[in-house]
Each structure stands twice: as structure tokens, then as C-alpha cells.
Write a protein that holds these residues in place. Sequence first.
Motif, PDB file in Angstrom:
ATOM      1  N   GLU A 167      59.663  18.387  81.339  1.00 37.49           N
ATOM      2  CA  GLU A 167      60.122  17.892  80.042  1.00 37.49           C
ATOM      3  C   GLU A 167      59.101  16.936  79.448  1.00 37.49           C
ATOM      4  O   GLU A 167      58.312  16.330  80.175  1.00 37.49           O
ATOM      5  CB  GLU A 167      61.443  17.112  80.212  1.00 37.49           C
ATOM      6  CG  GLU A 167      62.653  17.990  80.395  1.00 37.49           C
ATOM      7  CD  GLU A 167      63.956  17.188  80.393  1.00 37.49           C
ATOM      8  OE1 GLU A 167      63.896  15.949  80.205  1.00 37.49           O
ATOM      9  OE2 GLU A 167      65.016  17.809  80.563  1.00 37.49           O
ATOM     10  N   LYS A 223      63.326  20.859  75.924  1.00 36.09           N
ATOM     11  CA  LYS A 223      62.085  20.500  76.619  1.00 36.09           C
ATOM     12  C   LYS A 223      61.860  18.996  76.666  1.00 36.09           C
ATOM     13  O   LYS A 223      60.727  18.530  76.726  1.00 36.09           O
ATOM     14  CB  LYS A 223      60.895  21.215  75.942  1.00 36.09           C
ATOM     15  CG  LYS A 223      60.889  22.715  76.257  1.00 36.09           C
ATOM     16  CD  LYS A 223      59.592  23.371  75.899  1.00 36.09           C
ATOM     17  CE  LYS A 223      59.633  23.818  74.450  1.00 36.09           C
ATOM     18  NZ  LYS A 223      58.443  24.484  73.980  1.00 36.09           N
ATOM     19  N   GLY A 224      62.953  18.260  76.573  1.00 34.19           N
ATOM     20  CA  GLY A 224      62.857  16.812  76.729  1.00 34.19           C
ATOM     21  C   GLY A 224      63.063  16.048  75.431  1.00 34.19           C
ATOM     22  O   GLY A 224      62.964  16.607  74.329  1.00 34.19           O
TER      23      GLY A 224
END
Length: 466
Positions: free
Chosen positions: A195, A77-78
Motif C-alpha cells: 500500500e 492501494k492505501g
Amino acid sequence: MKLAVVILAAGRGERMNSALPKVLHKISGKAMLQHVIDSASKLKPSRTIVVAGRQYKEIKDTLKGSNILFAIQKEPKGTGDAVLKARTFLEGFKGTVLILNGDAPLVTAEALLKFLGLHGKSNNDISLISFVAARPAAYGRIVRDESDNILSIAEERDATDVQKKITEVNSGIYAVKSGLLGLLKEIRLNTLKNEYYLTDIIGIAKSKACKVEAYCIGFEDEMMGINTMPELLKAQQAYRKRLINNWMGKGITFFDSDSVFIYPEVMIGKGTTIYPDVFLEGKTKIGRGCTIYPNVRIIDSVVKDGAVIKDSTVIEGSVVMAGAVVGPFAHIRPGSEIGAGAKIGNFVEVKKSIIGKRTKASHLSYLGDASIGNDVNIGAGTITCNYDGKEKRRTTIEDRVFVGSDTQFIAPVRVGRDAYIGAGSTITKSVPPKALALSRAEQRNIKDWAKKRKGKASRGQAKKTV
Ligand code: UD1
Ligand code: CA
């Protein structure tokens, strides 16, 4: 200064288009992530946290190093979310947190030390390394105000046209005071990419009047991030150049720096000459004054002073003693030792064998599971028949034995010192010292055989008779 290192390695690496986790792709035989870990470990951090994703197991099994902890980020998610995942391992830690990207493998400990020095001296809350990129589109741009202070980082897809013209970019290397990691929670989801961008921490910190600085002290050939196969190749080339320059500084002669591969753990002695298309792999050690001719691959082996390795030779897991000459077209397989001053010539394969001092096997032979003494002559076409289909057996040939050409040793056999083996023999029994062993049918000469054959041929029978 207390130091903890966080290395981000949980990204999908989609742009590599490869089943192997991106950070496990190799540069000179060593996984990218391992390069980063090795550079970081020279800073002696109190802990190193690798943030890994779904391929966590594969990554863990590949890595070597002490004090490494794994934080798991199940969904990529980044980068901002990735650092958050490392936070559990930083509880109670007070000091500097150095954040590195697992896909930027060429960073050196020296550059990191210099950076940490600047960060500490200025008493910054957050610092980062920037550099000027030839093609900045792959990186986040450093956005500065009129006084040149960093304001934020703009990723390519979010950058304005004006920002896209900026060539100063983010290396992805940050130093953060541990007390400021709480800011990570304030990073908002970037809806374009779904993200949480770690880069957003800069703008957030600035808005809270924290002291943030970007040091433009990086060079692209050290800071580059690898997202695609062409970038991996570029990094490989840059790394190779770096190593070769280092070896040239230590008195090694090269004829071509673009085709020689030297793995990071290889050692080379002064005065050695290396021709093009040579691969020195694993933990190979080359002595002083050696010559390595073109197309040679040496893996996890020791080649001692003054040895000459001629063209198109492969040496694996073996030792070549001083002054020996191996090749051209020789294959030295694991567990072998080629004695001082010995000669292994063209099309000779040696496996798990000891070859004594000054012994010569100059042409076309297979020497497997053999112990061969000093000053032995191995004639062309000699074969140690070491395998009976079930077991491997040894051949022992003592000092000063002369083996005639085209001899087979049906192991296990022993040939005593100073013995002779007649050419074309198949040796099935041991030979006492100083004896001559001969095992071939006595030659028969059939008088006028050709003349008779010719006569038959003229009567149309030639095809059947020979
Ligand atoms: C990132 C930076 C960019 C910088 C560049 C330097 C962001 C948003 N961008 O871009 O400013 O110039 O690095 O090379 O941070 N990772 C995770 N979890 C994730 C996503 C990524 O652990 O959810 C890891 C990756 O494995 C990789 C590193 O973080 O090692 C960087 O991720 P990547 O997607 O390659 O970021 P870039 O687009 O290169
Ligand atoms: Ca990257």
C-alpha cells in the motif's frame, strides 16, 4: 481561508468481517461516513470529496449532503493512493485541504475548527491531530525528535520496538496546503502491506524542510478509528454517552445512561424523564415534562408536552398529543394521532387512526383506519375490521360514543355522536346519532340443562352430546 475536505472511505474494511461497506456501519442510526460528512459540512467547505471504492454505489445511495463529489479508488492501494484519487477534483483549488477518515465518525466540528485555527495561525504546510491512545497498536505512532518536533509516523507493523512504546498516535486528520499535494506522488509503495501510506507524506515533507506539526489536541473517545466490530460498539457507547450528557445539561432526567439510545436528530423538551432501555429513533420529538417508561421505542414520532408513555410500548410515525397516556404494551403504528388527554391502554394497537381528545381505549383493541372523535369510550376487545382481503376501509366513530366491550366494526361504518353500541355487537351498518345499536342473538336460558346432561353422562353418552 478556502477549505476543501477529502474523506477516505475506499478501504476494504476486512477486519469488520461484514458485507456492508465499513463506513456504512451505523452509530446511533447514522452511517459512520455520514457522521463525518455532517461534522465536516459545519465548516462550510467549498467542496467535499469522498474517496470510495468498489462499493461506491451503495455508499453514494446512502449518503445525504450537498456539494459532495465522489472520487473512485478501484483498488485499495492505501491511504496515500486514495488522496491522489481525489486530486482531480482539487484542480485549480487553492487553500487548505482537510483530510478525514471515513472510519473515524466521532470527530466534532468544534475539534476540526480548533485544529484548522492552529494550522492557519502557524502557517504550517502540513498539520495533523494526534492523541494519546490507551491501546496504541491500532494506530500509527507519532515519532518525534529531541526537540519534540514530529519526524515521521510509524505504523504498527513497521515500527521498531522503541517506537511501539510510543502512546501518542495519528488520528488520520490532516490539514495540507493545496500546493503540497504533489508530494503524494513521492510516496513509495510499502512492500509489507502493498500500500501507499499517506502517513509517509510527513517524512517526505520534513526532508524538504516543510513546516509540519502534530497537535496533540485529540481525545480517544472523539478520534477513535473503527476497524472491528468491538471498536464499533465502543464508538457507539462513547457517542451515546456524549449525547446523553448533552441532554442532561438541558434538563432531562435519566436513570441509566448505558441503556438509552437517542438518535442524533431527536429533540427532547425540558423536564422530561427517561427510564432505562428506551430507544428514541429517527426524527422523534419529545415535548416538555414527558415521562418515558422502560422498554419503549419511539421512531419518527412527536410526543407532546406532559404525555406519558408507559412500559414496553412502540410508537412509529405518529403524534401523541399533550397529556395523553399510552401503554403499557401498546403499539401505535404509522399515521396515527392520539388526542390530548386520550388514553391508549395495554395491548391496544392503533394504525393510521385519529383518536380524539380524552378518548379512552384502555384494553385489548385493534383500531385501524379509524377516525374516532372526542370523549369516546372504546370497550375492551373492540376491533375495527378494516380489511376485506382486498381493500382497507375506514370506521368513523363520532364524539361521545360509548362502545361496549367485544365489538367489531365491519368497515366502512359510521357511528353518529352520542350513540351506544351494546357489548358483543358486530356492527355492519352505520348507526345514527344517539341510537343504541345491538347485534347479538338474544340469550336463551334452558332450564335444568346441566341436570339433564349429568343424567346422560351417567349412561355413558356425555362425550358425544356436548
Ligand atoms: C490509518 C493510518 C494510521 C492512523 C489511523 C487512524 C495510514 C497508513 N495509517 O490506519 O496512521 O493512526 O488511520 O485511524 O494511513 N482507505 C482508503 N483507501 C485505501 C485504504 C484506506 O480510502 O486504500 C480509507 C479507509 O476506508 C479508512 C481510512 O482510509 O476510512 C483509513 O484506512 P485504514 O485501513 O482503516 O487505516 P488504519 O490502519 O486505521
Ligand atoms: Ca482505520
